[in-house]
Design a protein around this motif. Structure first.
Motif, mmCIF file in Angstrom:
data_model
loop_
_atom_site.group_PDB
_atom_site.id
_atom_site.type_symbol
_atom_site.label_atom_id
_atom_site.label_comp_id
_atom_site.label_asym_id
_atom_site.label_seq_id
_atom_site.Cartn_x
_atom_site.Cartn_y
_atom_site.Cartn_z
ATOM 1 N N ILE A 1 -14.171 -22.417 8.750
ATOM 2 C CA ILE A 1 -15.635 -22.661 9.324
ATOM 3 C C ILE A 1 -16.407 -21.621 10.204
ATOM 4 N N THR A 2 -17.664 -21.177 9.950
ATOM 5 C CA THR A 2 -18.116 -20.277 10.833
ATOM 6 C C THR A 2 -19.137 -21.258 11.544
ATOM 7 N N ALA A 3 -19.391 -21.427 12.646
ATOM 8 C CA ALA A 3 -20.452 -22.305 13.558
ATOM 9 C C ALA A 3 -21.105 -21.741 13.966
ATOM 10 N N GLN A 4 -22.460 -21.407 13.516
ATOM 11 C CA GLN A 4 -23.379 -20.280 13.940
ATOM 12 C C GLN A 4 -24.367 -21.007 15.160
ATOM 13 N N ASN A 5 -24.848 -22.515 14.750
ATOM 14 C CA ASN A 5 -25.778 -22.789 15.702
ATOM 15 C C ASN A 5 -25.467 -24.368 15.768
ATOM 16 N N LEU A 6 -24.781 -24.919 16.682
ATOM 17 C CA LEU A 6 -24.711 -26.605 16.894
ATOM 18 C C LEU A 6 -25.096 -26.866 18.342
ATOM 19 N N ILE A 7 -25.993 -27.964 18.106
ATOM 20 C CA ILE A 7 -26.737 -28.522 19.430
ATOM 21 C C ILE A 7 -26.904 -29.933 19.508
ATOM 22 N N SER A 8 -26.223 -30.611 20.385
ATOM 23 C CA SER A 8 -26.665 -31.982 20.594
ATOM 24 C C SER A 8 -27.651 -31.934 21.726
ATOM 25 N N GLN A 9 -28.986 -32.469 21.522
ATOM 26 C CA GLN A 9 -29.992 -31.958 22.482
ATOM 27 C C GLN A 9 -30.347 -32.849 23.667
ATOM 28 N N THR A 10 -29.657 -34.124 23.508
ATOM 29 C CA THR A 10 -29.474 -34.991 24.805
ATOM 30 C C THR A 10 -28.329 -34.959 25.621
ATOM 31 N N ASP A 11 -28.275 -34.548 26.689
ATOM 32 C CA ASP A 11 -27.468 -34.322 27.861
ATOM 33 C C ASP A 11 -26.682 -35.774 28.060
ATOM 34 N N SER A 12 -25.413 -36.142 27.271
ATOM 35 C CA SER A 12 -24.768 -37.310 27.586
ATOM 36 C C SER A 12 -23.379 -37.094 27.359
ATOM 37 N N ASP A 13 -22.586 -37.717 28.162
ATOM 38 C CA ASP A 13 -21.167 -37.725 28.020
ATOM 39 C C ASP A 13 -20.514 -38.004 26.527
ATOM 40 N N SER A 14 -21.167 -38.870 25.756
ATOM 41 C CA SER A 14 -20.723 -39.295 24.684
ATOM 42 C C SER A 14 -21.202 -38.242 23.324
ATOM 43 N N ASN A 15 -21.986 -37.338 23.816
ATOM 44 C CA ASN A 15 -22.673 -36.509 22.889
ATOM 45 C C ASN A 15 -21.808 -35.109 22.711
ATOM 46 N N ASP A 16 -20.487 -35.081 22.239
ATOM 47 C CA ASP A 16 -19.609 -34.249 22.146
ATOM 48 C C ASP A 16 -19.939 -33.258 20.721
ATOM 49 N N ILE A 17 -19.387 -32.271 20.687
ATOM 50 C CA ILE A 17 -19.074 -31.382 19.533
ATOM 51 C C ILE A 17 -17.700 -31.085 19.146
ATOM 52 N N ILE A 18 -17.446 -31.725 17.964
ATOM 53 C CA ILE A 18 -15.922 -31.800 17.709
ATOM 54 C C ILE A 18 -15.894 -30.816 16.151
ATOM 55 N N ILE A 19 -14.998 -29.840 16.377
ATOM 56 C CA ILE A 19 -14.979 -29.057 14.986
ATOM 57 C C ILE A 19 -13.391 -28.839 14.865
ATOM 58 N N SER A 20 -12.895 -29.234 13.709
ATOM 59 C CA SER A 20 -11.588 -29.120 13.289
ATOM 60 C C SER A 20 -11.342 -28.452 11.959
ATOM 61 N N THR A 21 -10.180 -27.712 11.645
ATOM 62 C CA THR A 21 -9.880 -27.246 10.353
ATOM 63 C C THR A 21 -8.453 -27.787 9.998
ATOM 64 N N THR A 22 -8.223 -27.855 8.814
ATOM 65 C CA THR A 22 -6.443 -28.042 8.531
ATOM 66 C C THR A 22 -6.167 -26.913 7.875
ATOM 67 N N SER A 23 -7.007 -25.974 7.694
ATOM 68 C CA SER A 23 -6.673 -24.692 7.016
ATOM 69 C C SER A 23 -7.829 -23.673 7.435
ATOM 70 N N GLY A 24 -7.446 -22.425 7.777
ATOM 71 C CA GLY A 24 -8.419 -21.341 7.954
ATOM 72 C C GLY A 24 -8.795 -21.351 9.582
ATOM 73 N N ASP A 25 -9.564 -20.235 9.864
ATOM 74 C CA ASP A 25 -10.158 -19.844 11.082
ATOM 75 C C ASP A 25 -11.347 -20.764 11.428
ATOM 76 N N ILE A 26 -11.922 -20.512 12.582
ATOM 77 C CA ILE A 26 -13.050 -21.103 13.114
ATOM 78 C C ILE A 26 -13.627 -20.230 13.768
ATOM 79 N N ILE A 27 -14.830 -19.652 13.274
ATOM 80 C CA ILE A 27 -15.515 -18.360 14.100
ATOM 81 C C ILE A 27 -16.872 -18.997 14.812
ATOM 82 N N LEU A 28 -16.802 -19.032 16.160
ATOM 83 C CA LEU A 28 -18.039 -19.832 16.775
ATOM 84 C C LEU A 28 -19.023 -18.848 17.302
ATOM 85 N N GLY A 29 -20.380 -19.313 17.104
ATOM 86 C CA GLY A 29 -21.487 -18.760 17.550
ATOM 87 C C GLY A 29 -21.976 -19.397 18.734
ATOM 88 N N SER A 30 -22.992 -20.251 18.439
ATOM 89 C CA SER A 30 -23.858 -20.917 19.663
ATOM 90 C C SER A 30 -23.468 -22.348 19.577
#
Length: 160
Positions: free
Chosen positions: A95-124
């Motif tokens: 997964i290449t994660a270029q741009n992920l945003i949760s706009q409302t600032d809240s404790d329940s507004n997490d960002i979770i990315i997981s892969t079972t195989s392969g790299d994760i490349i992070l952008g913003s």
């Protein structure tokens, strides 16, 4: 990454309500395209998570609601944005994660990315000041995309 052969170049799905998978028993792709573009008013994968095979995924929730997706191919998350909700992406390949945003600032507004195989490349990635960011590459590495992009959240956890 090579484009998916013989598939629709762009598949666009819009809904004022939510976007979900209809079948609770399958694990096959619900949407196959070179670019999958989803927009919902109240959530994507609210009850049942859609499986997507696409080179590029764009997903937006314009109201209150999560974005929950499963990716079945190596993919680029080009623009994943929710007005007020969790973002959760489970991949079976890189997964290449270029741009992920949760706009409302809240404790329940997490960002979770997981892969079972392969790299994760992070952008913003931005979960605000209260949401957490959790990145897990079970059988791969977590890499920076080389841009000046940042990952921000209350707690940022990365495991490879």
């Amino acid at each position: 990454m090579a484009p998916l052969p013989n598939f629709t170049p762009t598949a666009k799905v819009d809904s004022f309500g939510f976007i979900d998978e209809a079948d609770t028993t399958d694990v096959d792709a619900d949407l196959i395209a070179q670019t999958a573009d989803l927009e919902s008013g109240t959530g994507i994968g609210l009850v049942r998570i859609p499986e997507i095979a696409a080179d590029i995924i764009k997903a937006r929730v314009t109201g209150v609601g999560p974005i929950n997706l499963a990716t079945l191919t190596a993919t680029t998350l080009a623009d994943i944005n929710t007005f007020n909700g969790l973002i959760s992406i489970l991949g079976t390949n890189a997964i290449t994660a270029q741009n992920l945003i949760s706009q409302t600032d809240s404790d329940s507004n997490d960002i979770i990315i997981s892969t079972t195989s392969g790299d994760i490349i992070l952008g913003s990635l931005s979960a605000g000041n209260l949401g957490d960011v959790k990145i897990t590459a079970a059988d791969g590495s977590i890499l920076d995309d080389g841009t000046a992009a940042k990952t921000s959240g209350d707690d940022v956890n990365m495991k490879a």
